[in-house]
Write an enzyme that holds these catalytic residues in place. Structure first.
Site, PDB file in Angstrom:
ATOM      1  N   ASP A  17      -7.930  -5.574   0.140  1.00 50.50           N
ATOM      2  CA  ASP A  17      -8.444  -6.401  -0.952  1.00 50.50           C
ATOM      3  C   ASP A  17      -8.009  -7.846  -0.893  1.00 50.50           C
ATOM      4  O   ASP A  17      -8.480  -8.667  -1.676  1.00 50.50           O
ATOM      5  CB  ASP A  17      -8.018  -5.801  -2.297  1.00 50.50           C
ATOM      6  N   HIS A  23       0.850  -1.192   0.000  1.00 55.11           N
ATOM      7  CA  HIS A  23       0.000   0.000   0.000  1.00 55.11           C
ATOM      8  C   HIS A  23       0.877   1.230   0.000  1.00 55.11           C
ATOM      9  O   HIS A  23       1.952   1.214   0.601  1.00 55.11           O
ATOM     10  CB  HIS A  23      -0.908   0.000   1.237  1.00 55.11           C
TER      11      HIS A  23
END
Ligand code: CMC
Length: 434
Positions: A369, A311
């Site tokens: 996710d 991320h």
């Protein structure tokens, strides 16, 4: 560059010291930032920051992330408390209006949203223009953009009432448009929304019900869907939100801005990652193939990434991923799925990656996710709808950020600069002489 007098910085350019006014701005929490707005005027230079990793483009009161500690707060409330105790519509009120609603405020807000769930009947015709095998994100992007052609009564962006009703319309209608994109792809009749159902419940109803028989939405699945929506509702200045803000900064109407956000979300590095995780798990196929896959990920020339990992901001476990993993187990239990090969594979992959020096040294952890795709698949949601669901949830964040920007007196058109690396000026050469 060094700090000097308060509010100014001394920069050495070509061996000469120059002082530029760059006040330090402090947020409520988080690192301070240099205000570089006067830098060009003072020194004649810009800053260079591709990907904007070191640049704040706005100030915002909506969401705070501490990527090193794995903290996510909406209006100050930790995401795990909201996911456990709140509902998606309550979080929507919080993001849009700044506070958790009283009982009366909540009732009014729910009425406001739920009375806008139907779309103009003419809009149904739009679906026929798409191929049946169109990706539902393509349909969502087109149909949401088309909303601006239907609600001329609320397009004055400087009118707070118009902004309010547009927000209601978007939050209410996007699930209907999304569910119809799915129904169109499978050739089933569109199901009209039911305003007696909760937000997530109604979405599952419009996705799964058919007119020929009654349909009961499983409350555990409705709660799980509500939680998935909460976890995706907002994430400060990510790519799609920044897209919405940039489009909105020009004065474009909110429906057009949200369509721009949907387009930006579609990419596999952003909202498309949950779909990509399932494709990746299917390609790996079996636990025995994990070492080969990890070797490919580490090979710079392969361009293969471990999807659902890493991320831009989190350099620690994404707090949403933990809640997602718990929800995943709840959903599989409810559905009586004892051994899910995909979940087993994902858990093993996660375990190996979390103990591998490549991922540890680059601070790559599971993101939101990594597990969401497994839950959605177990719930019977087709893979191509995963990113659409993300868009349904993120519509709340987008419109809250858009509204905040429109209410900001300092708001001006977004316009990054560049370092020009092309030719310097040269003269046109006639075609025969080239
Ligand atoms: N697998 C393997 N290596 C990775 C991964 C990954 N998933 N993510 C980053 N890296 C490596 C990358 O190769 C680079 O290595 P090096 O320094 O040797 O060149 C280093 O880590 C830094 O990567 P980056 O691309 O500069 O980092 P970024 O902040 O620009 O990218 C990201 C963030 C999310 C795009 C990236 O981690 C990624 O592509 N992840 C997979 C896609 C994904 O799961 N996206 C969902 C994000 S969460 C939901 C959302 O907000 O949309």
């Amino acid at each position: 560059m060094s700090g000097s007098a308060p509010g100014s910085v001394t920069v050495t350019l070509d061996g000469t010291n120059h002082t530029a006014k760059m006040p330090l701005m402090a947020g409520t929490i988080g690192p301070s930032v240099f205000d570089i707005r006067k830098l060009y005027a003072d020194l004649g230079v810009f800053t260079y920051d591709p990907g904007y990793g070191g640049t704040a483009a706005c100030d915002s009161k909506i969401t705070y992330i501490d990527g090193d500690e794995g903290v996510l707060l909406h209006r100050g409330y930790p995401i795990d408390q909201l996911a456990e105790k709140s509902t998606f519509l309550e979080v929507a009120h919080l993001l849009l209006n700044g506070e958790l609603p009283t009982r009366e405020e909540m009732a009014e807000f729910e009425r406001g949203v739920l009375h806008h769930t139907m779309v103009h009947e003419q809009l149904r015709q739009f679906y026929n223009g798409f191929r049946r095998d169109a990706h539902p994100m393509a349909v969502l992007c087109g149909v949401v953009g088309a909303l601006s052609a239907f609600y001329h009564d609320s397009l004055d962006i400087n009118n707070p009432d118009h902004r309010r009703i547009s927000a209601f319309r978007l939050i209410a209608k996007v699930p209907t448009i999304a569910a119809w994109a799915y129904k169109y792809s499978v050739g089933q009749p569109f199901m009209y929304p039911r305003n007696d159902l909760g937000y997530a419940e109604n979405f599952l109803y419009m996705m799964n019900a058919v007119p020929a028989e009654p349909y009961h939405v499983n409350p555990v699945l409705a709660r799980a869907m509500d939680r998935i929506l909460i976890l995706h509702a907002d994430h400060e200045q990510n790519a799609s939100t920044s897209t919405v803000r940039l489009a909105g900064s020009t004065g474009a109407n909110p429906f057009a801005c949200i369509a721009a956000g949907i387009a930006s979300l579609w990419g596999p590095a952003h909202g498309g990652a949950n779909e990509a995780v399932l494709k990746m798990l299917a390609e790996i196929g079996d636990k025995s193939a994990i070492p080969d896959f990890i070797a490919k990920v580490k090979d710079k020339n392969s361009h293969v990434r471990l999807m659902g990992f890493g991320h831009r901001v989190y350099k620690n476990y994404d707090p949403r991923a933990k809640i997602m993993e718990r929800t995943c187990h709840e959903v599989l239990d409810e559905l009586g799925i004892k051994d899910d090969p995909l979940l087993d594979l994902a858990l093993e992959l996660e375990h190996i990656a979390l103990h591998d020096d490549y991922f540890i040294s680059k601070k790559l952890y599971p993101n939101v996710d990594f597990y969401s795709g497994i839950i959605l698949k177990a719930m019977g949601i087709p893979t191509s709808m995963f990113t659409v669901l993300f868009a349904v949830a993120r519509t709340v964040g987008w419109i809250s950020q858009w509204k905040e920007m429109m209410e900001d007196p300092l708001q001006r058109i977004g316009r990054p600069r560049q370092v020009y690396t092309g030719h310097s000026q040269r003269d046109y050469v006639a075609v025969g002489a080239r």
